[in-house]
Design a protein around this motif. Structure first.
Motif, PDB file in Angstrom:
ATOM      1  N   GLN A 465       0.824  -1.204   0.000  1.00 26.87           N
ATOM      2  CA  GLN A 465       0.000   0.000   0.000  1.00 26.87           C
ATOM      3  C   GLN A 465       0.860   1.256   0.000  1.00 26.87           C
ATOM      4  O   GLN A 465       0.582   2.223  -0.723  1.00 26.87           O
ATOM      5  N   ALA A 466       1.946   1.240   0.816  1.00 26.52           N
ATOM      6  CA  ALA A 466       2.831   2.401   0.865  1.00 26.52           C
ATOM      7  C   ALA A 466       3.501   2.632  -0.487  1.00 26.52           C
ATOM      8  O   ALA A 466       3.613   3.773  -0.955  1.00 26.52           O
ATOM      9  N   GLU A 467       3.933   1.537  -1.136  1.00 26.57           N
ATOM     10  CA  GLU A 467       4.579   1.678  -2.448  1.00 26.57           C
ATOM     11  C   GLU A 467       3.586   2.215  -3.466  1.00 26.57           C
ATOM     12  O   GLU A 467       3.928   3.071  -4.286  1.00 26.57           O
ATOM     13  N   SER A 468       2.351   1.730  -3.408  1.00 30.23           N
ATOM     14  CA  SER A 468       1.329   2.201  -4.338  1.00 30.23           C
ATOM     15  C   SER A 468       1.053   3.685  -4.137  1.00 30.23           C
ATOM     16  O   SER A 468       0.924   4.449  -5.098  1.00 30.23           O
ATOM     17  N   MET A 486       5.543   1.331 -15.071  1.00 31.76           N
ATOM     18  CA  MET A 486       4.384   0.489 -14.870  1.00 31.76           C
ATOM     19  C   MET A 486       3.749   0.743 -13.504  1.00 31.76           C
ATOM     20  O   MET A 486       4.437   1.014 -12.525  1.00 31.76           O
ATOM     21  N   GLY A 487       2.426   0.666 -13.434  1.00 28.64           N
ATOM     22  CA  GLY A 487       1.717   0.827 -12.179  1.00 28.64           C
ATOM     23  C   GLY A 487       2.036  -0.282 -11.197  1.00 28.64           C
ATOM     24  O   GLY A 487       2.551  -1.342 -11.558  1.00 28.64           O
ATOM     25  N   SER A 488       1.716  -0.026  -9.909  1.00 29.06           N
ATOM     26  CA  SER A 488       2.089  -0.974  -8.858  1.00 29.06           C
ATOM     27  C   SER A 488       1.449  -2.339  -9.061  1.00 29.06           C
ATOM     28  O   SER A 488       2.113  -3.368  -8.951  1.00 29.06           O
ATOM     29  N   ARG A 489       0.150  -2.378  -9.345  1.00 29.06           N
ATOM     30  CA  ARG A 489      -0.523  -3.673  -9.509  1.00 29.06           C
ATOM     31  C   ARG A 489      -0.012  -4.433 -10.722  1.00 29.06           C
ATOM     32  O   ARG A 489       0.147  -5.656 -10.686  1.00 29.06           O
ATOM     33  N   SER A 490       0.286  -3.720 -11.788  1.00 32.26           N
ATOM     34  CA  SER A 490       0.806  -4.386 -12.988  1.00 32.26           C
ATOM     35  C   SER A 490       2.218  -4.897 -12.763  1.00 32.26           C
ATOM     36  O   SER A 490       2.601  -5.941 -13.302  1.00 32.26           O
ATOM     37  N   ALA A 491       3.003  -4.171 -11.959  1.00 34.06           N
ATOM     38  CA  ALA A 491       4.395  -4.571 -11.721  1.00 34.06           C
ATOM     39  C   ALA A 491       4.496  -5.725 -10.740  1.00 34.06           C
ATOM     40  O   ALA A 491       5.510  -6.420 -10.710  1.00 34.06           O
ATOM     41  N   ALA A 492       3.477  -5.932  -9.909  1.00 37.30           N
ATOM     42  CA  ALA A 492       3.535  -6.998  -8.897  1.00 37.30           C
ATOM     43  C   ALA A 492       2.216  -7.774  -8.910  1.00 37.30           C
ATOM     44  O   ALA A 492       1.557  -7.911  -7.870  1.00 37.30           O
ATOM     45  N   THR A 493       1.850  -8.284 -10.060  1.00 31.44           N
ATOM     46  CA  THR A 493       0.580  -9.006 -10.194  1.00 31.44           C
ATOM     47  C   THR A 493       0.520 -10.196  -9.251  1.00 31.44           C
ATOM     48  O   THR A 493      -0.505 -10.439  -8.600  1.00 31.44           O
ATOM     49  N   LYS A 494       1.612 -10.931  -9.148  1.00 34.74           N
ATOM     50  CA  LYS A 494       1.632 -12.127  -8.307  1.00 34.74           C
ATOM     51  C   LYS A 494       1.443 -11.761  -6.839  1.00 34.74           C
ATOM     52  O   LYS A 494       0.691 -12.421  -6.118  1.00 34.74           O
ATOM     53  N   LEU A 495       2.121 -10.704  -6.390  1.00 36.05           N
ATOM     54  CA  LEU A 495       2.006 -10.303  -4.979  1.00 36.05           C
ATOM     55  C   LEU A 495       0.587  -9.843  -4.670  1.00 36.05           C
ATOM     56  O   LEU A 495       0.028 -10.190  -3.620  1.00 36.05           O
ATOM     57  N   TYR A 496      -0.002  -9.067  -5.567  1.00 38.12           N
ATOM     58  CA  TYR A 496      -1.357  -8.582  -5.305  1.00 38.12           C
ATOM     59  C   TYR A 496      -2.379  -9.723  -5.348  1.00 38.12           C
ATOM     60  O   TYR A 496      -3.383  -9.692  -4.635  1.00 38.12           O
ATOM     61  N   SER A 497      -2.137 -10.729  -6.174  1.00 31.80           N
ATOM     62  CA  SER A 497      -3.041 -11.884  -6.171  1.00 31.80           C
ATOM     63  C   SER A 497      -2.888 -12.675  -4.874  1.00 31.80           C
ATOM     64  O   SER A 497      -3.858 -13.237  -4.357  1.00 31.80           O
ATOM     65  N   GLN A 498      -1.664 -12.697  -4.324  1.00 29.57           N
ATOM     66  CA  GLN A 498      -1.444 -13.371  -3.044  1.00 29.57           C
ATOM     67  C   GLN A 498      -2.164 -12.668  -1.902  1.00 29.57           C
ATOM     68  O   GLN A 498      -2.549 -13.312  -0.926  1.00 29.57           O
TER      69      GLN A 498
END
Length: 834
Positions: A465-468, A486-498
């Motif tokens: 959240q802080a990085e976003s 790239m946006g935060s969610r696009s750059a860390a798709t796997k982490l956000y799905s976790q």
């Protein structure tokens, strides 16, 4: 010393003790003492020290770098990428060569080491004596090897880094450098062909391919953020140079074949290409510029001769460029990956070039991972597919007994006074286990595990959240046009799905915990009674008035007791089978078998890195030992259905025989409550054990998630700092050209001759008067020119008093000095003095 080919500079790094991180990792992750590998730890430090200190173009450096790279590749099968040490390297190209880049990544280290190997090969080529055919052959080979190493980095190493590469190792940069090495290798071969007096047609084909390679290098270089403008100008000039050289050699071939018109056309195109190359003259070194001028002089002389001969003698039509046949290409330079890099395992051994394999006695990391996968799969098979199914069957038995009010109704009739033996045994078990304290402690321990998992998960989620928020703030600060990453969610798709996945696990577990706690509250009071003394239990269970069982009921009681005993024996046997199965699973140690399987794989596939996926067939064979236990489930369920059906019939007959008898009803209810509490206790213990294992397993998942978030946030912040520093540079549009401080100005008075800047008078009008030669006189200091900022709309103005005339500087030939008339310079007129 200036050269007509380019070489890659070495990347620099900081010294570090790689052995310390490896030692720490072995201590924490493996069941082997790190002192077993004392010699290997010393060797890996020495290999790195020798490799990173290669700074001169000498062939001895090749083995030093390749040996370290080979052992790094071998170690990739023993250790994970993030071994626990930050490798720090400095870029070799671009505008950030003084900014260090650090990554806890073995593949990052390997990529940098291999980059230096490519740089060494390119510098060996530059250092070769290219005045001889042997030197040209060696240079060509070195450059092909450099291109091969760069290709290997791009295709094999960077994709396995699982993180963003440095800016001078992205795909665009590596493509540009690979084509540059190939262009220079082809150029060496072309030069050798010239030296060996190959036919002009063959040399033309070689030169055309050189031009293509340089063109590709320049095109990719423009897309790169790391390739300097000087190198792009160099490749552009070389592209046109060899296009000119190819046309010149083809023109020579046309002369030999008496195609005089085509000869002229190709020589004209050659001159045009040379002139295009000379547009980059200000950016070229003297060697490259000398080559271009030499070619231009030669082509110019041949063109004059060819045009004269064709105009006076041959009279062949000169075809336009569009009708000239495209030159054929002959590619002699290809990317060659050294075998030491593509197959490092074949150079590692007790008697081989890179020495014995380091940490060979350490269980390979792939085996370590595969063993964990097997254990997880085995536990899931045993616990979920077998034991949980058996527990469900047992729960059905208890539900059936509870619905039939058994064994309370039977115990109350068989023993109207005192406590039944089974109840006494259950009470003693509860007291021995200190059931209430045990359950409360288990609830507390489970809550602590859950809180720890929640905290780790919350920490990882807060980092994301802080990085976003940081990224959104920077996007608002710089705007989407400038802040293009790239946006935060696009750059860390796997982490956000976790995040959603783990959150679902925790919510589901919380619901289960709530149900177990509710179950405990329901039976807590009865467990307190069971954990008390036999006297207290006797006080809780009322006695009935019946002292003897009537004869007509005696047969039904006997049949019901037999059926209940069969169900109890089934349940007891099942508990023993479950304990046996758990012991069997616990003793299923796969480590020795895994090592043997890994050794077999390494023998059969020596050039292939062993990974966990290679053990799938082995897992399938190993898990067949539990097939009999899975097959027994069906027969177990069938037997239970038969016994419960028999029990229900016996109980129905028993109830019918007792119809109207309520003398022991209160005793039945009390006994049944205590029996139900005992069985509920057993279920709660099982539930809490499952919950404890779940939270322990989840702790590993959440820990990896949190560590992944930390790494992601660290990399994003590093990337943001680099982007901000680039965006903070002033834009080119803000740069201005200001006039220098006031100097003593000069004016020119014109006496007699005429001259132009070009040194010729061919462009002057024939009727123009002779212009006197300029004589310098010092002007007055009364009014020095004012400083101002120049912009293109102002034009270029010259000092001196303005004359009241509208003639421009080109009118100097009619008696006006350049300081007179209109003071704006017209670029189309050139410079003239008068």
């Amino acid at each position: 010393m200036a050269s007509n080919i380019l070489s890659l500079p070495f990347r620099k790094t900081n010294s570090l003790a790689l052995s310390a991180a490896i030692k720490q990792y072995i201590s924490s992750k493996y069941e082997q003492h790190p002192d077993m590998f004392k010699q290997d730890l010393e060797v890996i430090d020495a290999l790195r020290r020798d490799a990173v200190h290669v700074r001169e173009p000498h062939t001895s450096g090749v083995k030093k770098i390749a040996a370290y790279a080979g052992q790094l590749s071998w170690m990739g099968g023993k250790f994970p990428i993030d071994i626990g040490v930050d490798f720090t390297w400095y870029s070799a190209l671009g505008y950030n060569t003084e900014r260090p880049v650090s990554q806890n990544n073995l593949k990052f280290e390997l990529a940098n080491i291999l980059y230096n190997l490519a740089a060494l090969y390119s510098q060996l080529a530059t250092a070769s004596n290219r005045g001889t055919t042997e030197g040209l052959r060696a240079a060509c080979n070195y450059l092909c090897l450099a291109a091969g190493v760069l290709s290997h980095i791009k295709q094999e190493v960077v994709p396995e880094m699982r993180s963003a590469p440095p800016e001078d190792m992205d795909d665009d940069t590596l493509e540009s450098l690979e084509y540059l090495m190939l262009a220079q290798a082809q150029e060496c071969f072309w030069q050798k062909a010239v030296m060996d007096n190959f036919k002009d047609a063959s040399i033309a084909k070689l030169a055309a391919k050189v031009s293509d390679f340089y063109s590709a290098a320049g095109d990719w270089g423009i897309k790169s953020e790391a390739i300097s403008s000087e190198w792009i100008h160099h490749t552009t000039a070389k592209h046109h140079h060899f296009a000119a050289a190819a046309q010149y050699r083809q023109a020579c071939d046309c002369l030999e074949k008496r195609k005089y018109g085509e000869e002229v056309a190709r020589l004209r195109d050659s001159i045009a290409c040379v002139n295009e190359a000379l547009k980059e003259a200000r950016y070229l070194n003297k060697v490259v510029l000398g080559d271009l001028n030499g070619l231009k002089n030669r082509v110019t002389e041949d063109l004059k001769r060819a045009e004269k001969d064709n105009d006076l003698i041959y009279l062949n039509p000169v075809p336009p460029k569009s009708e000239l046949k495209t030159l054929e290409r002959a590619a002699m330079a290809v990317s060659k990956v050294p075998k030491e890099i593509s197959e490092p395992a074949s150079f590692i051994g007790d008697t081989k070039e890179f020495g014995p394999p380091l940490f060979a006695k350490l269980v390979p990391f792939a085996v370590h991972v595969a063993a964990s996968i097997y254990e997880e799969r085995r536990d899931r098979l045993v616990n979920t597919n077998i034991i949980d199914e058996l527990e469900i069957l047992t729960t059905k038995i208890h539900d059936t007994l509870r619905s039939l009010n058994l064994p309370g109704s039977l115990q109350a009739l068989e023993k109207p006074l005192g406590l039944p033996p089974t109840l006494t045994a259950h009470a003693e078990e509860i007291r021995q286990a200190d059931a209430l304290t045990r359950l409360q402690r288990s609830f507390s321990d489970t809550a602590k595990l859950k809180a720890s998992d929640d905290a780790a998960f919350a920490e990882g989620r807060e980092l994301l959240q802080a990085e976003s928020q940081e990224n959104e703030r920077l996007t608002m600060k710089y705007g989407t046009d400038r802040w293009t990453r790239m946006g935060s969610r696009s750059a860390a798709t796997k982490l956000y799905s976790q995040v959603d996945e783990i959150d679902g696990y925790l919510k589901s577990a919380a619901n289960s915990d709530s149900l177990v706690l509710t179950k405990f509250r329901e039976c807590e009071e009865m467990l307190r009674v069971l954990s008390s003394s036999d006297r207290d239990i006797g006080n809780f269970v009322p006695s009935s008035r019946r002292a003897a069982i009537p004869r007509n009921l005696e047969g039904e009681v006997s049949r019901l007791r037999n059926s209940l005993n069969e169900v109890s024996r089934l349940e007891s046997r099942r508990r023993r089978n479950i304990d046996t199965l758990r012991e069997k699973s616990k003793k299923d140690d796969i480590n020795s078998s895994m090592l043997a399987e890994a050794a077999r794989l390494e023998r059969e596939y020596p050039s292939q890195t062993v990974v966990a996926a290679h053990f799938e067939d082995f897992f399938e064979r190993r898990l067949t030992k539990y097939d009999a236990d899975i097959a027994a489930l069906k027969s177990e369920a069938e037997e239970q259905d038969r016994l419960t059906h028999q029990l229900q019939l016996a109980n129905a007959n028993f109830v019918a025989a007792r119809k109207g008898d309520t003398s022991s009803k209160n005793r039945e209810q009390a006994l049944q409550k205590l029996e139900n509490a005992y069985f509920m206790y057993k279920e709660i213990v099982s539930n809490l054990e499952v919950g404890r294992k779940f939270y322990n397993d989840l702790a590993r998942i959440v820990g990896r998630f949190r560590d992944g978030c930390k790494q992601f946030v660290y990399e994003r912040r590093e990337e943001a700092q680099m982007l901000e520093s680039e965006l903070s540079l002033p834009p080119l549009a803000s740069l201005s050209m200001t006039t220098p401080p006031p100097q003593v100005p000069w004016t020119y008075n014109a006496p007699s001759t005429r001259s132009s800047v070009s040194g010729t008078s061919s462009n002057n009008n024939n009727n123009q008067q002779d212009i006197p030669a300029p004589v310098a006189t010092r002007a007055s200091m009364a009014s020095p020119p004012l400083q101002s900022t120049w912009n293109p709309e102002m034009g270029i103005k010259f000092g001196g008093p303005a004359a009241p005339t509208n003639q421009n500087i080109a009118g100097a030939g009619q008696g006006q000095a350049p300081g007179q008339g209109n003071n704006t310079w017209d670029a189309s007129r050139g410079f003239k003095f008068g």
